[in-house]
Design a protein around this motif. Structure first.
Motif, PDB file in Angstrom:
ATOM      1  N   VAL A 189       0.827  -1.202   0.000  1.00  0.00           N
ATOM      2  CA  VAL A 189       0.000   0.000   0.000  1.00  0.00           C
ATOM      3  C   VAL A 189       0.863   1.256   0.000  1.00  0.00           C
ATOM      4  O   VAL A 189       0.352   2.354  -0.224  1.00  0.00           O
ATOM      5  CB  VAL A 189      -0.959   0.027   1.211  1.00  0.00           C
ATOM      6  CG1 VAL A 189      -1.895  -1.166   1.169  1.00  0.00           C
ATOM      7  CG2 VAL A 189      -0.196   0.057   2.525  1.00  0.00           C
ATOM      8  N   GLU A 218       3.616   1.667   7.782  1.00  0.00           N
ATOM      9  CA  GLU A 218       2.272   2.101   7.434  1.00  0.00           C
ATOM     10  C   GLU A 218       1.641   2.821   8.622  1.00  0.00           C
ATOM     11  O   GLU A 218       2.110   2.715   9.744  1.00  0.00           O
ATOM     12  CB  GLU A 218       1.419   0.895   7.028  1.00  0.00           C
ATOM     13  CG  GLU A 218       1.980   0.137   5.825  1.00  0.00           C
ATOM     14  CD  GLU A 218       1.189  -1.105   5.474  1.00  0.00           C
ATOM     15  OE1 GLU A 218       0.080  -1.276   6.042  1.00  0.00           O
ATOM     16  OE2 GLU A 218       1.673  -1.907   4.662  1.00  0.00           O
ATOM     17  N   ARG A 223      -2.461   5.607   5.679  1.00  0.00           N
ATOM     18  CA  ARG A 223      -2.526   4.403   4.873  1.00  0.00           C
ATOM     19  C   ARG A 223      -2.662   3.195   5.778  1.00  0.00           C
ATOM     20  O   ARG A 223      -2.070   3.161   6.852  1.00  0.00           O
ATOM     21  CB  ARG A 223      -1.303   4.282   3.980  1.00  0.00           C
ATOM     22  CG  ARG A 223      -1.388   5.167   2.736  1.00  0.00           C
ATOM     23  CD  ARG A 223      -0.249   4.872   1.777  1.00  0.00           C
ATOM     24  NE  ARG A 223       0.979   5.495   2.232  1.00  0.00           N
ATOM     25  CZ  ARG A 223       1.528   6.562   1.675  1.00  0.00           C
ATOM     26  NH1 ARG A 223       0.943   7.145   0.645  1.00  0.00           N
ATOM     27  NH2 ARG A 223       2.662   7.068   2.115  1.00  0.00           N
TER      28      ARG A 223
END
Length: 224
Positions: A189, A218, A223
């Motif tokens: 991601v 992250e 995110r």
């Protein structure tokens, strides 16, 4: 295994997972413990101090193509491995020890009898998945089948690359928190500049060049 033409003397880092019959550790807990143990070894004063007992072995290993091998042990065989210099990490019922690197064909006598293949565990349905805050998230690539032993080596490599290559501003608070890790399965991601990817050498289980895992911090900007 066949050595690379420019690498006549390959070295390996040995990981050993404690796998008792009851309770057997969860697959993901072994991976988390493996990732933390690798980074703890790299950050250990015995490694970072030029006069430390692990320094030269780690330096020699890092100067070559990075290899990791995961073994398993229980009972007396596990207890005996404590005699070797090592770093240990735990997660749930899983405990993983990481030992000083060595030439691939010169495995220490206490580790040589330990089984390399066949470590393939499962996760209980209710195994908690922590949030990303403060943790390194290692994402295993969907659709790439790996045993627990193989995956442990891959997440260990992902954690090592994150420790070595990601910005110090992200690594420093991770270190201060004790290098917490979470392992999930899913596509990355984070953009390429904010993560590291592991491409396997293709010696076991997967084809050469397969991206087996990615890792990054992250949760710092919303995110996942």
């Amino acid at each position: 295994m066949t050595a690379f033409p420019d690498e006549p003397d390959p070295w390996s880092l040995s990981l050993v997972a404690r796998v008792e019959r009851d309770p057997a550790p969860a697959h993901t807990d072994v991976l988390v413990a493996a990732a933390r143990a690798v980074v703890l070894l790299l950050d250990d004063p015995r490694t970072t101090d030029p006069d430390g007992e692990l320094h030269e072995a780690v330096r020699a290993w890092r100067d070559r193509r990075i290899r990791k091998i995961c073994r398993r042990a229980r009972g007396t065989r596990w207890e005996r491995t404590a005699a070797l210099p090592h770093v240990e990490a735990a997660s749930g019922d899983a405990v993983v020890r990481v030992f000083a690197p060595h030439p691939r064909d010169e495995v220490p006598a206490l580790l040589a009898p330990l089984q390399v293949g066949g470590l393939d565990l499962t996760d209980p349905e209710d195994l908690p998945v922590p949030g990303p805050e403060g943790r390194l998230t290692v994402r295993l690539t969907p659709g790439v089948g790996m045993t627990t032993g193989k995956a442990a080596a891959q997440v260990g490599h992902a954690a090592q690359l994150a420790f070595e290559r990601l910005p110090v501003g992200l690594v420093a608070p991770w270190r201060a928190a004790g290098f917490p890790v979470r392992v999930v399965t899913g596509a990355p991601v984070l953009p390429a500049g904010e993560r590291v990817d592991v491409r396997d050498g293709g010696f076991t289980e997967v084809a050469p060049g397969t991206v087996t895992a990615s890792a990054g911090f992250e949760g710092t900007d919303g995110r996942a």
